[in-house]
Design an enzyme around this catalytic site. Structure first.
Site, PDB file in Angstrom:
ATOM      1  N   TYR A  89       0.823  -1.208   0.000  1.00 21.83           N
ATOM      2  CA  TYR A  89       0.000   0.000   0.000  1.00 21.83           C
ATOM      3  C   TYR A  89       0.861   1.264   0.000  1.00 21.83           C
ATOM      4  O   TYR A  89       0.513   2.264  -0.606  1.00 21.83           O
ATOM      5  CB  TYR A  89      -0.943   0.013   1.210  1.00 21.83           C
ATOM      6  CG  TYR A  89      -2.232  -0.739   0.974  1.00 21.83           C
ATOM      7  CD1 TYR A  89      -3.170  -0.259   0.059  1.00 21.83           C
ATOM      8  CD2 TYR A  89      -2.530  -1.904   1.648  1.00 21.83           C
ATOM      9  CE1 TYR A  89      -4.370  -0.933  -0.170  1.00 21.83           C
ATOM     10  CE2 TYR A  89      -3.725  -2.586   1.428  1.00 21.83           C
ATOM     11  CZ  TYR A  89      -4.634  -2.095   0.527  1.00 21.83           C
ATOM     12  OH  TYR A  89      -5.808  -2.747   0.304  1.00 21.83           O
ATOM     13  N   GLU A 111       5.964 -30.182  15.593  1.00 16.60           N
ATOM     14  CA  GLU A 111       5.184 -29.770  14.419  1.00 16.60           C
ATOM     15  C   GLU A 111       3.940 -28.973  14.798  1.00 16.60           C
ATOM     16  O   GLU A 111       3.673 -27.937  14.214  1.00 16.60           O
ATOM     17  CB  GLU A 111       4.785 -31.019  13.601  1.00 16.60           C
ATOM     18  CG  GLU A 111       3.920 -30.699  12.383  1.00 16.60           C
ATOM     19  CD  GLU A 111       3.516 -31.936  11.577  1.00 16.60           C
ATOM     20  OE1 GLU A 111       4.087 -33.022  11.806  1.00 16.60           O
ATOM     21  OE2 GLU A 111       2.630 -31.811  10.725  1.00 16.60           O
ATOM     22  N   ASP A 135       4.478 -35.609  12.919  1.00 26.69           N
ATOM     23  CA  ASP A 135       3.621 -36.759  12.641  1.00 26.69           C
ATOM     24  C   ASP A 135       4.395 -37.781  11.816  1.00 26.69           C
ATOM     25  O   ASP A 135       5.415 -37.458  11.195  1.00 26.69           O
ATOM     26  CB  ASP A 135       2.409 -36.318  11.806  1.00 26.69           C
ATOM     27  CG  ASP A 135       1.372 -35.555  12.615  1.00 26.69           C
ATOM     28  OD1 ASP A 135       1.383 -35.652  13.857  1.00 26.69           O
ATOM     29  OD2 ASP A 135       0.541 -34.866  11.990  1.00 26.69           O
TER      30      ASP A 135
END
Lengths: 369, 369
Positions: free
Chosen positions: B101, B197, B249
């Site tokens: 901007y 994680e 995981d």
């Protein structure tokens, strides 16, 4: 470890055990065990004109064990309640995904799982919340942290004293569970609470130390604020009598964020009484700010069709409909055909928003109720 | 305000002004101003076998003002450089959206905007980073905070002393910019860094005060860790000589998260040298853990086709290909046909992961290099 007071601990335990008693009693009298769960749906949400919040109505549904179509859900409800009881006994908190796994297993002698997907256990948790009248947070279940806070206040978080005046650039990460047993408010020189829609704008306010100059707390919820941020604002507002101002983009989504903070949402109507702040004020970007602050048209964004229909929908919410100022505001957005982001103020200067824009809006009381 | 040291401040200013000099000189000699920008693409990424990280190659492209197809991009590059110079002069930091901007306006006498969408300015920022050899963070540009840290260490964040042993349940929110001028490391009793994680699992480790019992720092990056978290790990690892363990995981995405922490990513190859930690160890869930820890099959999840192809792809990364242990690990995942989430360990007990699983894996050195 988040230590619940013995009293709260026992209260939750008692509610869960009462639920279990329903089954024990039914078994003793050889009757069908069933439980009643308030209906969570648009049809059972009502706007309470007096309290000015969205509430859950009185409709209930019965979940029964001897009904073939309800038996699995009944069993799941009992498993979730039992998992919550384990958690409560251990005085621990955990995530809703963790609870799903805790309750998931293959039923002995079958190939059937108690739960296959988390999408089965999540609504059961919400059922349990309304059935026993304990919020997820009281049961010790959390969602991801979202949102940060800094400002002129000292708090205690899980036994640690935290000076929110000295949190550096990152701020204090607002946890999902902010009940009294975890978070306590201490010494402060705060006169109001500023909820900022976006993390990036919050960082500007933190870097420019707005909270110090204007004696306030600044916090953000990373977009639509999560339950933890809403509950924290509720507690600060009610316990310390601090007014709440909401700073959002100039678009229908910004109006909606304010609306949820103020009146609650249909989705979580059963929680409004513990989260909604009907006196919250909208200090967000207004469609009249283009003229007021001489904002260049090159940084405005044309409304899309869905923005227009969303704006009209919000105009007709009972709590906006009764207010002339709000009707004017949203009409002006539709008339001008544009929306604006808070970042657009940087086209003037990086700190225009903290040094000119907001101080002037606060001074001239350019907020909407 | 994030105070840059005068030296760093001047160094960035000088680099930006050197870029401007290219144009000034060209104009003086009535030549076509042009700048050289290293090519950021897969074709220009190479795996440095010696340093064990993904690096940007030597290919460059020229951006020239008198070339019709490049003139707009040239102008935009200069505007972004100028915006960064304003920011640097004011000693401030801001978001990449804010800078968009700041640089956006309608060119006088035309209806043409300098920028229409942020998707135009973001790649220009990355161009500028490689062109002048200053990271976005050094230029004072931040992304959203993502990630939290607690542990046995005191740090200074933007002048405030923060004791990471006393951060309550929420933790310290890791900022996007963690350069030495903002974050300094002080007294600690830390022996390693554990990157987790998921936020929800991190909360379990925090609630159970794992960091206190095991003398470490625990942090999470909310999935794939953002630049701020990666840079912080890099600094902790290199400045304090702390080993790094990554807990994810058991799925291809978990392997990939580790891979990025270790070797860097193609997308940000130009930053690997300041972010990658080739010695990081994988302590995440392994496909052999089902047997090792007697995990119930009802909490495993069947691999999807895309999981399988992703696993095979990762198996062939040069840094996994050369390691027998990694080949065995991924082969076992493909053979068993299932993946697992860290939360699945809760089927045993809520704190099984902190009290049994990880301590045992660390003790038996069940990690992969």
């Amino acid at each position: 470890m988040a230590k619940k007071s013995r009293k709260e601990h026992e209260a939750v335990g008692k509610k869960l055990q009462n639920l279990a008693q329903v089954v024990v009693k039914a078994a003793r009298f050889r009757r069908d065990p069933n439980i009643e769960i308030p209906t969570r749906a648009l049809s059972n949400s009502i706007y309470d004109e007096k309290r000015k919040i969205i509430m859950l109505g009185d409709a209930k549904q019965t979940r029964s064990f001897f009904n073939l179509s309800q038996a699995k859900k009944f069993m799941q409800t009992m498993l979730i309640a039992s998992g919550c009881n384990d958690l409560n006994d251990q005085g621990k908190t955990t995530s809703i995904r963790d609870l799903f796994y805790h309750c998931k297993h293959t039923i002995e002698g079958t190939k059937e799982n108690t739960f296959d997907e988390q999408s089965e256990s999540d609504p059961i948790i919400e059922d349990l919340e309304v059935a026993i009248g304990s919020l997820r947070e009281e049961l010790g279940l959390f969602a991801e942290n979202k949102g940060s806070m800094v400002g002129a206040m000292t708090i205690v978080d899980d036994g640690d004293t935290i000076d929110l005046r000295r949190m550096g650039s990152g701020g204090w990460s607002v946890p999902s569970i902010v009940e009294k047993d975890v978070i306590q408010f201490k010494k402060h020189e705060t006169q109001f609470i500023l909820l900022i829609e976006k993390a990036a704008i919050w960082k500007r306010f933190n870097e420019d130390r707005y909270w110090e100059k204007h004696k306030c707390l600044i916090l953000h919820g990373g977009g639509q604020p999560p339950r933890g941020v809403r509950r924290l604002i509720y507690r600060l507002h009610n316990e310390l009598k601090l007014p709440v101002y909401v700073l959002t983009d100039n678009d229908p989504w910004g109006y909606y964020i304010y609306s949820v903070v103020k009146q609650g949402s249909i989705n979580l109507a059963f929680e409004s009484a513990r989260m909604a702040v009907p006196k919250a004020r909208f200090i967000g970007m207004s469609s009249f700010d283009v003229q007021r602050f001489n904002i260049s048209h090159s940084v405005t964004i044309a409304l899309k069709d869905e923005d227009k229909s969303r704006a009209r929908e919000i105009m007709n919410y009972p709590w906006f409909k009764e207010k002339e100022e709000w009707q004017k505001e949203i009409e002006q957005m539709l008339k001008s055909g544009v929306k604006m982001e808070l970042e657009s103020l940087s086209s003037k200067d990086f700190s225009f928003i903290t040094e000119t824009y907001l101080p002037e809006k606060m001074k001239r009381k350019l907020w909407l109720d």
